[in-house]
Design a protein around this motif. Sequence first.
Motif, short mmCIF file in Angstrom:
data_model
loop_
_atom_site.label_atom_id
_atom_site.label_comp_id
_atom_site.label_asym_id
_atom_site.label_seq_id
_atom_site.Cartn_x
_atom_site.Cartn_y
_atom_site.Cartn_z
N ALA A 6 45.25 57.32 57.03
CA ALA A 6 45.18 55.87 57.22
C ALA A 6 46.86 55.83 57.15
N ASP A 7 47.66 56.46 56.13
CA ASP A 7 49.07 56.40 56.00
C ASP A 7 49.79 57.18 57.29
N LEU A 8 49.29 58.36 57.90
CA LEU A 8 49.71 58.85 58.95
C LEU A 8 49.62 58.11 60.25
N GLN A 9 48.53 57.31 60.31
CA GLN A 9 48.37 56.29 61.36
C GLN A 9 49.27 55.32 61.20
N ALA A 10 49.33 54.73 60.09
CA ALA A 10 50.50 53.76 59.80
C ALA A 10 52.20 54.23 60.43
N ALA A 11 52.34 55.21 59.99
CA ALA A 11 53.57 55.87 60.20
C ALA A 11 53.88 56.18 61.67
N GLY A 12 52.84 56.21 62.65
CA GLY A 12 52.93 56.20 63.95
C GLY A 12 52.72 57.97 64.42
N ARG A 13 52.34 58.62 63.67
CA ARG A 13 52.01 59.90 63.72
C ARG A 13 51.26 60.37 65.01
N PHE A 14 50.37 59.16 65.42
CA PHE A 14 49.31 59.72 66.40
C PHE A 14 49.91 58.85 67.79
N GLY A 15 51.09 58.34 67.54
CA GLY A 15 52.00 57.87 68.94
C GLY A 15 51.70 56.21 69.01
N PRO A 16 52.42 55.89 69.87
CA PRO A 16 52.72 54.46 70.10
C PRO A 16 51.47 53.59 70.78
N GLY A 17 51.53 52.20 70.96
CA GLY A 17 50.42 51.67 71.44
C GLY A 17 49.38 51.03 70.75
N THR A 18 48.50 50.14 71.14
CA THR A 18 47.46 49.59 70.24
C THR A 18 46.42 50.81 69.99
N PRO A 19 46.35 50.82 68.61
CA PRO A 19 45.16 51.91 68.15
C PRO A 19 43.93 51.51 68.84
N HIS A 20 43.33 52.79 69.17
CA HIS A 20 41.95 52.82 69.53
C HIS A 20 41.12 52.17 68.24
N PRO A 21 40.09 51.25 68.40
CA PRO A 21 39.21 50.61 67.48
C PRO A 21 38.75 51.68 66.50
N LYS A 22 38.50 52.73 66.86
CA LYS A 22 37.76 53.72 66.12
C LYS A 22 38.73 54.77 65.55
N LEU A 23 39.85 54.52 65.75
CA LEU A 23 40.96 55.80 65.27
C LEU A 23 40.61 55.99 63.81
N LEU A 24 40.70 55.19 62.92
CA LEU A 24 40.63 55.28 61.61
C LEU A 24 39.27 55.94 61.34
N SER A 25 38.43 55.70 61.86
CA SER A 25 36.83 56.66 61.57
C SER A 25 37.12 57.74 61.98
N ARG A 26 37.68 58.07 63.07
CA ARG A 26 37.66 59.56 63.60
C ARG A 26 38.65 60.51 62.95
N ARG A 53 34.76 63.23 65.24
CA ARG A 53 33.76 62.58 64.64
C ARG A 53 33.62 61.19 65.04
N PHE A 54 32.31 60.90 65.75
CA PHE A 54 32.18 59.73 66.23
C PHE A 54 31.07 58.83 65.49
N ASP A 55 31.34 57.50 65.24
CA ASP A 55 30.34 56.74 64.71
C ASP A 55 29.81 55.54 65.57
N GLU A 56 30.07 55.73 66.82
CA GLU A 56 29.41 54.79 67.81
C GLU A 56 28.02 54.84 67.83
N PRO A 57 27.24 53.85 68.20
CA PRO A 57 25.86 53.68 68.04
C PRO A 57 25.21 54.93 69.08
N GLY A 58 24.29 55.42 68.27
CA GLY A 58 23.62 56.61 69.04
C GLY A 58 24.25 57.93 68.69
N LEU A 59 25.44 57.86 68.13
CA LEU A 59 26.06 59.18 67.58
C LEU A 59 26.07 59.24 66.08
N ASP A 60 26.34 58.06 65.17
CA ASP A 60 26.14 58.07 64.02
C ASP A 60 26.77 59.21 63.10
N GLY A 61 27.86 59.24 63.32
CA GLY A 61 28.59 60.21 62.39
C GLY A 61 28.71 61.73 62.87
#
Length: 389
Positions: free
Chosen positions: A322-342, A106-114
Motif C-alpha cells: 500500500a505504501d508503494l501504491q501511495a508513493a505512485g510507484r505503479f504510475g499516475p491515474g485513478t487506481p484500478h479498484p482491485k489494485l491493492l488486492s492484486r 492474483r484476482f479476487d473477482e467473483p468466480g476467481l476467488d483469489g
Amino acid sequence: MWPDFDGGSIVDLMDSVLRSRGGHAAGPGLRDVDVSGWSDARTVVLLVLDGVGMAQLDLLPEDSFLRRHCAHALTSVFPSTTAAAITTFMTARAPAVHGLTGWHVRFDEPGLDGRVLAILPVTPRGMPDASEQTLAPDDVLERVCRTPSLFASLPGDSCVISPADIVDSPFNLRHSAGARRIGHDGLPDMLDQIDCALRVPSPPSYVYAYWPDFDHCAHQRGAASGEARALLRAADVALGRWVQAPSRRDTLLLVTADHGFIDGPPQRLIELEDFPLLADCLAGPLSGERRAVFCHVKPGRVRDFERALQALEPACTVWRSADLQAAGRFGPGTPHPKLLSRIGDFTLEMRDDWTLRDTMPGERGHRLVGVHGGTHADEMRVPLVQLVI
C-alpha cells in the motif's frame, strides 16, 4: 531505479503517441523529447523489441543502427515486465490504472476467488488440474480488465502486428480492439508486414508492432550470452537495411522496449520451499515477478511473516504494498479498484541480481537465466529511437 512518470517513462511515450494521432491523452507526454513534428507524420509506427533495454544496446557495435539512432532513454513501468508494460503500450495507461501487475496476478473477482493467473496466456497456477478453472479466458479478461484498448479511441485506422501464435489470443484480441490485426513469423516477416500496411493508398494512422524473440532467448540463454548477442545483432542489421528502403510516405518510426534484462545466477535464486516458516504465513501462491514479488499474508500472521522475512534480509527490500501504491510507484491515474488486492500486503523488491520463486503442484520449476521485473537500472531503462523513414 523507479519509473520516471514525470515525463520520462513509456507511459509518457504513449501519451505523446496518442496525442499525435488525435487521441485524448491522460498525461502531458514526454518531457525531454521533441515531439512537435509527430502529429505531422502520415503514419506513426511503434516497434517494441521485447527485452531490448539500454543495457542490451551495449551488446551492439558503436556504429549499429539502434545505437546510432537512440537519442533518449526512458524508463519502463513497475514491475518492469512484459505483462505490465505491453498492457501500457496497448492502453496508454500505467499499471496502477490497468491493474495488470506482473506475469502472475492474483484476482479476487467473483468466480476467481483469489486464484493466481498467468495473465497473458490466462492460465491458472497452483491447481493440479487446469480444467478446474471454471471461467473461459474471455470471461476472465472481461471481469479483470477494465481499461479499454487505445486503438478504439483513435480517430484514424490502426494496425497491430504481432507474432502469429498470439495475434488472436484472448489477451491480444481484447487489448487490440479497434485495430486491424496481422500475424507475423519473425522479424523479416514483421518488417514486410509493416511495409504492406504502409504502402497502400490509405495507410493506417498508427501501427503497433511487437517482436518477442530477444526476450525468449535472453530468458533461456542469458541476456549477455553469445546467442542473445548474435540474435540482437542480426535484428539490428535487418532494421538498418529496412529503413534504407524507398520512402514510406512521411512515416515516423519509433523503436523502444518494454523492459531491459539482467542475468540471475543460480546461487542467487531463493526457493520459497527452503523457508517453510515464511511459506506458512502466505495465503496463496506468490504473484508478480521473481524480481518484484507480491505476498498475500494470512489473516493474523503479519508479525510472523515480518519475523520470517529476516532470513531474506540481504536479498530484498521489503515494502508495504500500500505504501508503494501511495508513493505512485505503479504510475499516475485513478487506481484500478482491485489494485491493492492484486499487489498484496507486502512487495519484495529484490536487490542486485537476486530472484525468488515458489513452485506449485503441477508446475515445472524451470530455470530463467535472464530475468527482469525489478528496479535495477538495466531492467528499467529502455531506448527510444525516432526517425522519419
